[in-house]
Structure formats: structure tokens, C-alpha cells
Scaffold this motif. Structure first.
Motif, short mmCIF file in Angstrom:
data_model
loop_
_atom_site.label_atom_id
_atom_site.label_comp_id
_atom_site.label_asym_id
_atom_site.label_seq_id
_atom_site.Cartn_x
_atom_site.Cartn_y
_atom_site.Cartn_z
N PHE A 266 14.18 2.21 65.42
CA PHE A 266 13.53 1.25 66.31
C PHE A 266 14.33 -0.06 66.37
CE2 PHE A 266 10.69 -2.38 66.88
CZ PHE A 266 10.14 -2.09 68.12
N LEU A 267 14.76 -0.55 65.22
CA LEU A 267 15.52 -1.81 65.18
C LEU A 267 16.85 -1.67 65.92
CD1 LEU A 267 14.83 -2.88 61.49
CD2 LEU A 267 13.85 -3.88 63.57
N GLU A 268 17.46 -0.50 65.83
CA GLU A 268 18.70 -0.26 66.56
C GLU A 268 18.43 -0.25 68.07
OE1 GLU A 268 22.57 2.62 66.40
OE2 GLU A 268 20.61 3.57 66.08
N ASN A 269 17.41 0.49 68.48
CA ASN A 269 17.08 0.60 69.91
C ASN A 269 16.67 -0.73 70.52
OD1 ASN A 269 17.61 3.35 69.87
ND2 ASN A 269 15.48 3.92 69.50
N GLU A 270 16.06 -1.60 69.74
CA GLU A 270 15.61 -2.90 70.21
C GLU A 270 16.71 -3.97 70.14
OE1 GLU A 270 12.42 -3.85 71.51
OE2 GLU A 270 12.39 -1.66 71.73
N GLY A 271 17.87 -3.61 69.60
CA GLY A 271 18.96 -4.57 69.49
C GLY A 271 18.81 -5.54 68.32
N THR B 163 6.09 -11.47 63.52
CA THR B 163 6.01 -10.93 64.88
C THR B 163 6.82 -9.65 65.00
OG1 THR B 163 5.67 -13.14 65.79
CG2 THR B 163 6.46 -11.45 67.32
N LEU B 164 8.02 -9.64 64.41
CA LEU B 164 8.86 -8.45 64.45
C LEU B 164 8.22 -7.30 63.67
CD1 LEU B 164 11.42 -7.06 65.34
CD2 LEU B 164 12.64 -8.19 63.46
N GLN B 165 7.63 -7.58 62.52
CA GLN B 165 6.96 -6.54 61.76
C GLN B 165 5.80 -5.94 62.55
OE1 GLN B 165 7.09 -9.06 57.88
NE2 GLN B 165 6.14 -7.11 57.41
N ASP B 166 5.02 -6.79 63.18
CA ASP B 166 3.91 -6.30 64.01
C ASP B 166 4.42 -5.40 65.12
OD1 ASP B 166 2.01 -7.59 62.45
OD2 ASP B 166 1.86 -9.33 63.79
N LYS B 167 5.53 -5.80 65.75
CA LYS B 167 6.13 -5.00 66.82
C LYS B 167 6.63 -3.66 66.27
CE LYS B 167 9.44 -5.38 70.59
NZ LYS B 167 10.46 -6.19 71.24
N ILE B 168 7.24 -3.69 65.11
CA ILE B 168 7.73 -2.46 64.49
C ILE B 168 6.56 -1.52 64.26
CG2 ILE B 168 8.60 -1.48 62.31
CD1 ILE B 168 10.37 -4.06 62.07
N LEU B 169 5.50 -2.02 63.64
CA LEU B 169 4.38 -1.16 63.26
C LEU B 169 3.57 -0.69 64.46
CD1 LEU B 169 3.36 -2.92 59.95
CD2 LEU B 169 4.71 -0.84 60.27
N ASP B 170 3.59 -1.46 65.54
CA ASP B 170 2.94 -1.02 66.78
C ASP B 170 3.70 0.13 67.44
OD1 ASP B 170 0.89 -2.85 66.56
OD2 ASP B 170 1.76 -4.29 67.97
N ASN B 171 5.00 0.20 67.19
CA ASN B 171 5.86 1.18 67.88
C ASN B 171 6.31 2.34 67.00
OD1 ASN B 171 6.55 0.14 70.75
ND2 ASN B 171 6.54 -1.67 69.44
N VAL B 172 6.21 2.22 65.71
CA VAL B 172 6.69 3.24 64.80
C VAL B 172 5.49 3.92 64.15
CG1 VAL B 172 7.99 3.68 62.68
CG2 VAL B 172 8.85 2.02 64.33
N LYS B 173 5.31 5.15 64.47
CA LYS B 173 4.19 5.93 63.92
C LYS B 173 4.75 7.09 63.12
CE LYS B 173 1.26 3.41 66.19
NZ LYS B 173 0.96 2.17 65.57
N ILE B 174 4.09 7.36 62.00
CA ILE B 174 4.52 8.52 61.20
C ILE B 174 3.38 9.51 61.05
CG2 ILE B 174 6.33 7.34 59.98
CD1 ILE B 174 4.45 7.09 57.63
#
Length: 166
Positions: free
Chosen positions: A32-37, A155-166
Motif C-alpha cells: 500500500f505504501l509503495e502504491n501510494e508513493g 492520518t497515514l495510519q488511518d488511511k493504511i488501515l482503511d485500505n489494508v484488510k487481512i
């Protein structure tokens, strides 16, 4: 594609930790971090990520152990939720061997995770995932020395967790 080599080590805790699930979460966070730059803003910005393996350890322990670590290395005489030893972010020359970057370690207190999950009305796993994302950002050189950088990380952590599901 980023390849990760995370090992979750369970010390004696009262919580069931799914090591494979944590490893998958870490992999997905890096993707996710790679795809988001975001990796372009991190300590990895000058590296060809297609050619390297990122590795590190996630240690899950209890409050007693993290208290000892916090006291010894941070001179804070209390337990905490997460501690990172960001080896690559602090000294990239000592952490690159055969195109493998050893990022460092993330140490999380399962006891503190449970306390914070209850306080924040989250599940244990939700709080654990939040702390893992926080630790990964520290391993990548992000920090929160002031309100602006703290807000950026949250804010970045919230964005990560909103988009990364396991």
C-alpha cells in the motif's frame, strides 16, 4: 513488488497472536505504501525496491518485558505500547547485505495493546494492526517529534488501515 521477511515472535502473553496474519499485514502495508508513493518519502526513496527484500522482526511481548526494554534503551521507567529499533533509517550502511535491507525491529506489548483496545473501543486485532502500522512507519524513518508530524503519521495510519484488510 516488495517482498517482506517478517517474523512474529510470541513471548509469553495471554493473547493469541496469528503470526502468519501479522506477516501478511506487514506485506500488505508495504505494498500500500509503495502504491501510494509513501515509500518515495521514506528512507527507502533511493533504492530500487524491485531488487531488494525488506526484513525485520516483530516481537510481541508482555508489559513486564517492554517495561524493561523501555527503561534500558529509552530511559523511561514504564511500559509502553510499541518500541522500534529503526536500524536502516538510522544507519543504512550497516543494514544492507546482498540486496536485503534489514529495517529493524518492532516490539509491541500485547498487554498494552489490550488496554488501549478497550479504551479506544476497538478489538485487540484492530489495535495491534494500528501499532504494527505505527512501527512500520518508524522503521521507514517517519517520526512524530511535533504536532504536525504526529498528525501526519496518525492520518497515514488511518488511511493504511482503511485500505489494508487481512
Amino acid at each position: 513488488m516488495i517482498k517482506t521477511n517478517f517474523d512474529a515472535i510470541n513471548e509469553q502473553t495471554n493473547h493469541q497472536i496469528d503470526e502468519e496474519k501479522l506477516s501478511n499485514l506487514a506485506d500488505k502495508i508495504f505494498c500500500f505504501l509503495e502504491n501510494e508513493g509513501i515509500l518515495e518519502q521514506s528512507c527507502l526513496k533511493d533504492y530500487d525496491l524491485d531488487k531488494i527484500t525488506l526484513s525485520g522482526d516483530i516481537l510481541i511481548c508482555d508489559n513486564k518485558k517492554i517495561h524493561e526494554i523501555n527503561k534500558e534503551f529509552r530511559h523511561k521507567d514504564r511500559p509502553t505500547d510499541v518500541i522500534t529499533f529503526a536500524l536502516f533509517a538510522d544507519d543504512e550502511n550497516s543494514s544492507v547485505v546482498d540486496e536485503e535491507i534489514y529495517l529493524g525491529e518492532i516490539i509491541i506489548s500485547a498487554d498494552q495493546t489490550k488496554i488501549q483496545a478497550d479504551e479506544n473501543k476497538k478489538t485487540f486485532d484492530e489495535e495491534l494492526h494500528f501499532l504494527i502500522s505505527h512501527g512500520i512507519l518508524h522503521l521507514l524513518g517517519f517520526d512524530h517529534q511535533d504536532e504536525e508530524t504526529y498528525n501526519f503519521m496518525i492520518t497515514l495510519q488511518d488511511k493504511i488501515l482503511d485500505n489494508v484488510k487481512i
